[in-house]
Design a protein around this motif. Sequence first.
Motif, PDB file in Angstrom:
ATOM      1  N   GLU A  93      85.391  54.412  78.032  1.00  0.00           N
ATOM      2  CA  GLU A  93      85.348  55.608  77.174  1.00  0.00           C
ATOM      3  C   GLU A  93      83.938  56.141  77.035  1.00  0.00           C
ATOM      4  OE1 GLU A  93      85.814  55.361  72.985  1.00  0.00           O
ATOM      5  OE2 GLU A  93      84.355  53.756  72.799  1.00  0.00           O
ATOM      6  N   GLY A  94      82.951  55.412  77.569  1.00  0.00           N
ATOM      7  CA  GLY A  94      81.562  55.830  77.388  1.00  0.00           C
ATOM      8  C   GLY A  94      80.817  54.853  76.509  1.00  0.00           C
ATOM      9  N   LEU A  95      80.030  55.396  75.593  1.00  0.00           N
ATOM     10  CA  LEU A  95      79.061  54.592  74.846  1.00  0.00           C
ATOM     11  C   LEU A  95      79.483  54.362  73.400  1.00  0.00           C
ATOM     12  CD1 LEU A  95      76.083  53.520  74.459  1.00  0.00           C
ATOM     13  CD2 LEU A  95      75.472  55.877  73.962  1.00  0.00           C
ATOM     14  N   PHE A  96      79.184  53.163  72.917  1.00  0.00           N
ATOM     15  CA  PHE A  96      79.230  52.867  71.484  1.00  0.00           C
ATOM     16  C   PHE A  96      77.944  52.132  71.147  1.00  0.00           C
ATOM     17  CE2 PHE A  96      80.230  49.633  68.174  1.00  0.00           C
ATOM     18  CZ  PHE A  96      80.452  50.492  67.113  1.00  0.00           C
ATOM     19  N   ALA A  97      77.293  52.525  70.066  1.00  0.00           N
ATOM     20  CA  ALA A  97      76.029  51.880  69.695  1.00  0.00           C
ATOM     21  C   ALA A  97      76.082  51.473  68.236  1.00  0.00           C
ATOM     22  CB  ALA A  97      74.858  52.825  69.929  1.00  0.00           C
ATOM     23  N   ILE A  98      75.599  50.286  67.955  1.00  0.00           N
ATOM     24  CA  ILE A  98      75.605  49.783  66.587  1.00  0.00           C
ATOM     25  C   ILE A  98      74.210  49.258  66.273  1.00  0.00           C
ATOM     26  CG2 ILE A  98      76.393  47.426  67.188  1.00  0.00           C
ATOM     27  CD1 ILE A  98      78.338  47.710  64.749  1.00  0.00           C
ATOM     28  N   PRO A  99      73.634  49.697  65.145  1.00  0.00           N
ATOM     29  CA  PRO A  99      72.293  49.190  64.811  1.00  0.00           C
ATOM     30  C   PRO A  99      72.404  47.762  64.284  1.00  0.00           C
ATOM     31  CG  PRO A  99      73.073  50.672  63.094  1.00  0.00           C
ATOM     32  CD  PRO A  99      74.154  50.621  64.136  1.00  0.00           C
ATOM     33  N   GLY A 100      71.307  47.040  64.295  1.00  0.00           N
ATOM     34  CA  GLY A 100      71.308  45.700  63.713  1.00  0.00           C
ATOM     35  C   GLY A 100      71.527  45.787  62.210  1.00  0.00           C
TER      36      GLY A 100
END
Lengths: 312, 312
Positions: free
Chosen positions: A213-220
């Motif tokens: 689906e592409g990108l997923f980003a999660i901060p610390g």
Amino acid sequence: MALTVVGSIAFDSVRTPFGERDRMLGGSTVHFSLAASFFTEVRVVGPVGDDFGDDDLAVLRDRGVITDDIERISGGETFFWRAHYEYDMNVAHTDDTQLNVFADFDPKLSDAAKRSELLFLGNIDPELQRRVRASSEAEFAALDSMNFWLESERDSLVAAIGEVDCLMLNDAEIRELTGEPNLARAARAAMGIGPGVIVAKRGEYGAALFSSEGLFAIPGYLLEDVQDPTGAGDCFAGGFLGYLDSRRAAGDSVRDPAVLRQAMAYGSVLASFNVEDFGTDRIQRLTKDEIEARLRDLQQITRFEIETSPTN
Amino acid sequence: MALTVVGSIAFDSVRTPFGERDRMLGGSTVHFSLAASFFTEVRVVGPVGDDFGDDDLAVLRDRGVITDDIERISGGETFFWRAHYEYDMNVAHTDDTQLNVFADFDPKLSDAAKRSELLFLGNIDPELQRRVRASSEAEFAALDSMNFWLESERDSLVAAIGEVDCLMLNDAEIRELTGEPNLARAARAAMGIGPGVIVAKRGEYGAALFSSEGLFAIPGYLLEDVQDPTGAGDCFAGGFLGYLDSRRAAGDSVRDPAVLRQAMAYGSVLASFNVEDFGTDRIQRLTKDEIEARLRDLQQITRFEIETSPTN
């Protein structure tokens, strides 16, 4: 449901700006399996020596981890690692490594381990990872590695990556693997090797997921108290794959983008708890309620709403 | 509604792994004001020399930026900066700095600039920042700085920070300012100096906001094409404060946690566009529709849902 993890079991001596501990239970399979144990049945494959005691085994068993596949090498000693961290706790400074029984590790999967639907190949010689993968019936296999193998066994590592479904590396390692300084391009190049799912671990900065689906980003998850970062990446992987296996057992696809995103969030949560104390101490006393509360917290600190267009 | 920015106007010569440009229009107020111009009326206070041409001025005016407070120093030359970036584009390597007219910059706010409701104090001598703050009637002032001032004018900088509402620094600078290696603790210590809002910029890793409601964290928007990171932090600040001013003008509080979160998202979006081309090129051809589309995209790549508790 079951998840098998193959890799190191160790004793770690660690010094950080906040304290020092000697010969704590550690190693990638230990951190991984304790984290995953909150979600599913985990089976550990790894070698120990005569110095590995019943109390060490009990740490795993108390969390329901299946230890039948831990191989005790008579006359041997367990893998030992000594390291220290400066204030920048993203970097471990290794002071001593004694591979001991881990040097001749030749993982053999029991029939039960072969039948596990999910498999995590911890950071070991990529040729061993390939052999384990070939003997496993897992429908979804994930692989971790490190720059050492990239530099010494590159061809084997690339072959091993081509045989798994999910690659979990630090972002710098994904860049080094692909020779592509841009992480988004590097992840795309890594997908070209085979895995449909790439997880880029970014230390205190969180993690990024690249999938169909592409990108997923999660901060610390920003903590005020970080005592010892050892094992954070393995706890991330344990939370991630443990959650995926629980969803698989519930009839969902582990390749569903929404499920993968949730798994990333659980991975972050487990990693964040792990660093709050030395070794396995924090995860040993962790509760399900604490996990769920921090998951809600993580969702809350990353969420923003969109108003009607304010640009002019 | 109006937002005033005080700081540098420059010509930048920049080399990155993807190209090289000579004497591009740059400086913190330029990047800031172009980004903010999508949201509100921006007024630039900064010095230029005889070499600053009508075409340079036109870049700002074409985006509706008010240039009346740009001070032309007769016989002087505009601030010049030469730098290059390696593949790790989080770090600028400065090759030459010619302060020129910027060396004797003594900012004077016009009556209109004094009356701006929002004020951004770009990275200049903290004693100048204090003087500008004291002469401004802004209800919300934000301050940027850098390690140079931390090391050479620490007391002045701490005093300046104590007189603003929002501190925007790189995370390493917040750690250095407070002597606290943990970012969450460092941000809390920085709030103790005075500002109720702390924005920690983390380069490609995004940014974190500390305010009365606690923490908000946003990962960087991962791009496949990064050409030139110069000005990204200033575009972040411009998007952030520009959006806040538009909400203030609409009757909302700029201290509302939900509004601050949205401002962080717009800041990230503007910064992400800025790095797609050299200098101001990308922002000059940016459209409102592109901004809104990327905001939705950023929301999408950071969002995860929570299922009913799966832990066991």
